[in-house]
Design a protein around this motif. Structure first.
Motif, PDB file in Angstrom:
ATOM      1  N   TYR A 158    -124.375  24.656 -60.785  1.00 21.52           N
ATOM      2  CA  TYR A 158    -125.212  24.011 -59.777  1.00 21.52           C
ATOM      3  C   TYR A 158    -126.167  25.010 -59.127  1.00 21.52           C
ATOM      4  N   SER A 162    -129.561  23.746 -60.759  1.00 23.91           N
ATOM      5  CA  SER A 162    -130.006  22.657 -59.882  1.00 23.91           C
ATOM      6  C   SER A 162    -130.837  23.252 -58.749  1.00 23.91           C
ATOM      7  N   TYR A 194    -136.168  19.146 -56.158  1.00 22.15           N
ATOM      8  CA  TYR A 194    -134.950  19.111 -56.954  1.00 22.15           C
ATOM      9  C   TYR A 194    -134.944  17.856 -57.814  1.00 22.15           C
ATOM     10  N   ARG A 198    -129.480  15.481 -60.967  1.00 23.56           N
ATOM     11  CA  ARG A 198    -128.524  16.590 -60.879  1.00 23.56           C
ATOM     12  C   ARG A 198    -128.019  16.809 -59.457  1.00 23.56           C
TER      13      ARG A 198
END
Length: 532
Positions: A158, A162, A194, A198
């Protein structure tokens, strides 16, 4: 945004049961946890048995089940035991949404843990949801250890793919679980941008970065598994992303010449709640230069900060950055010159941040007499500061908080400044968010509003206290605060236990179990008391 209304409305975020290993016939725990189930405890509160049927649990650990059975002989009060029985395994029973391996690296374990009634994974929540199982990590070979590695790996992903500025995330693609819709985020204007496939929500919270460090440090300290970190292709790059993000968020509002500096992060949202967006068109409140503190746009409650230098989050980051440097980077990468230099840089950053906290986060406050006149001044930790001299003298219920500073090891509970701060935090006269009432008296916060105390704060109060009477009093209140459901709520009305928020809050449940094990080690005689 996490739910914060008294009328609990389950978010329509849970995907079909076919996406998990739980049989389709199993009840939706969002609904199951709102009703009482037999057998009830034999105590005065007749607490519900809140564990789902065996075949409906999302993960099974023999070590956890053995401990739950053992604790029945160590906890005398039947209601208190039922609370432990329900809460300690709650993350394993209900929140392990998916486990598997990376599609690009079959050796990389992945674990997707939801918070409870929201089908997304928070960095902070998932790290804390596993903390209660640390005493059972005897080696790296257990199934529990695999869970920890899976969460660390997924958090690393992440942070790298992300956004390190975001706080909660969607399921990994390998799970084949479709992304959850977040209607509260439909009108976000966030920089950096972003991918909503995700990311579930992108509130920049310094404690989310600290949580990644905390989980990593906790795992290696419990298992000694240095090979996991040294062989990982993603952990060290993720750590560098954390460091880069933290350093970028030391950017002040103004240049030395007075011009407004570009902010590394901005956030605005169309909302009726002030705490769901940032002031100044997404920049947040101004902060001064040269403090050495790190900005946080949002608090651990997911509420926006008033002053962006959030002291508890800086405390937690300083603590675990230093430990990550010494227990992981030096140990696993120290043979390389670059690794040794990096560890030294991390240790210096941690030390400098501690100095900044003690310089700017400790502020003078008047001590008032009964007539309201100031008799003297004393120094305490502020919750938030801006570096210009303004300070927010409150505490919030979520961890990290000022109350929880000894819990994550920033300082000792006997520290004089902490003792003075704690006294103010637990006083309705000094902390506007200390909620008092006949059901429960505890710290709350803007997230649930005035009159709503957080059981999580009572649990932290117990874990940072050495006073038997204080501990027993807080335990009695926790027993009375579940509305008979036998689970820890997010918040509870201090005058009416039937009014509460969040029926399924896995982190708070795990923290209660963690507290019981802490008392077992520190004060086993309290667990032998009867609170009927």
């Amino acid at each position: 945004m996490k739910p914060n209304s008294l009328s609990i409305i389950t978010l329509s975020l849970l995907v079909p049961k076919t996406a998990t290993s739980v049989p389709p016939s199993c009840p939706d725990y969002s609904e199951y946890s709102k009703t009482r189930h037999e057998p009830f405890s034999s105590g005065r509160y007749a607490l519900s048995y809140a564990r789902p049927p065996l075949q409906c649990r999302t993960f099974s650990s023999p070590e956890v089940e053995s401990l739950i059975t053992l604790m029945e002989s160590e906890i005398s009060d039947p209601d208190l035991y039922r609370l432990f029985q329900n809460t300690y395994p709650n993350t394993l029973d209900t929140a392990i949404r998916w486990r598997g391996n990376s599609s690009t690296n079959p050796l990389e374990e992945l674990t997707f843990i939801i918070t409870g009634d929201i089908d997304a994974m928070w960095l902070r929540d998932s790290a804390n949801q596993l903390q209660s199982y640390l005493p059972l990590l005897a080696s790296s070979n257990s199934s529990l250890s695999s869970l920890f590695r899976g969460v660390i790996n997924l958090q690393s992903r992440y942070l790298l793919t992300s956004s390190p500025y975001c706080n909660s995330f969607q399921p990994p693609s390998e799970s084949r679980i479709p992304p959850s819709a977040n209607s509260a985020a439909d009108s976000d204007d966030v920089f950096p941008p972003y991918d909503p496939s995700r990311v579930f929500e992108c509130k920049y919270e310094l404690d989310s970065l600290a949580a990644f460090l905390q989980l990593s440090v906790s795992y290696i300290q419990a298992t000694g598994d240095a090979d996991f970190f040294s062989s990982s292709l993603t952990w060290l790059p993720a750590l560098k992303a954390v460091l880069e993000t933290a350093r970028s968020m030391q950017t002040p509002t103004y240049s030395p010449e007075g011009s407004v500096l570009p902010s590394p992060y901005r956030f605005t949202r169309l909302t009726r709640r002030q705490t769901e967006t940032l002031s100044n068109d997404g920049l947040g409140g101004p902060v001064a230069s040269g403090t050495g503190l790190i900005r946080s746009a949002f608090r651990p409650s997911d509420d926006s900060t008033l002053h962006q230098f959030l002291i508890p989050s800086n405390m937690m980051f300083a603590r675990y950055l230093g430990l990550a440097a010494s227990s992981i980077v030096e140990r696993c990468f120290g043979d390389e010159d670059a690794g040794s230099e990096f560890a030294s840089a991390l240790l210096k950053f941690s030390s400098d941040l501690r100095s900044a906290i003690e310089t700017h986060g400790v502020v003078p406050v008047p001590v008032l007499a009964a007539d309201g006149s100031a008799t003297r001044t004393e120094t305490v930790y502020a919750y938030e500061v801006d570096g210009f001299g303004s300070a927010n003298l409150m505490d919030d219920a979520n961890v990290p908080s000022l109350l929880s500073a000894p819990l994550f090891g920033y300082l000792a509970a006997s520290d004089p400044a902490y003792r003075r701060t704690r006294e103010r935090i637990l006083s309705q006269a000094a902390n506007g968010y200390f909620m008092k009432g006949p059901v429960i008296s505890a710290v709350g916060g803007p997230h649930a509003g005035p009159g709503m105390a957080w059981p999580m704060a009572s649990i932290v109060r117990i874990m940072t206290s050495d006073d038997d009477d204080e501990i027993a009093g807080a335990l009695k209140e926790l027993l009375a605060s579940t509305d008979g459901l036998g689970l820890m709520h997010e918040s509870v009305n201090t005058f009416d236990a039937s009014k509460w928020t969040r029926q399924w809050f896995s982190w708070a449940n795990g923290l209660f179990g963690q507290m019981i094990l802490d008392l077992r080690a520190r004060k086993p005689h309290i667990l032998r008391q009867n609170f009927q």
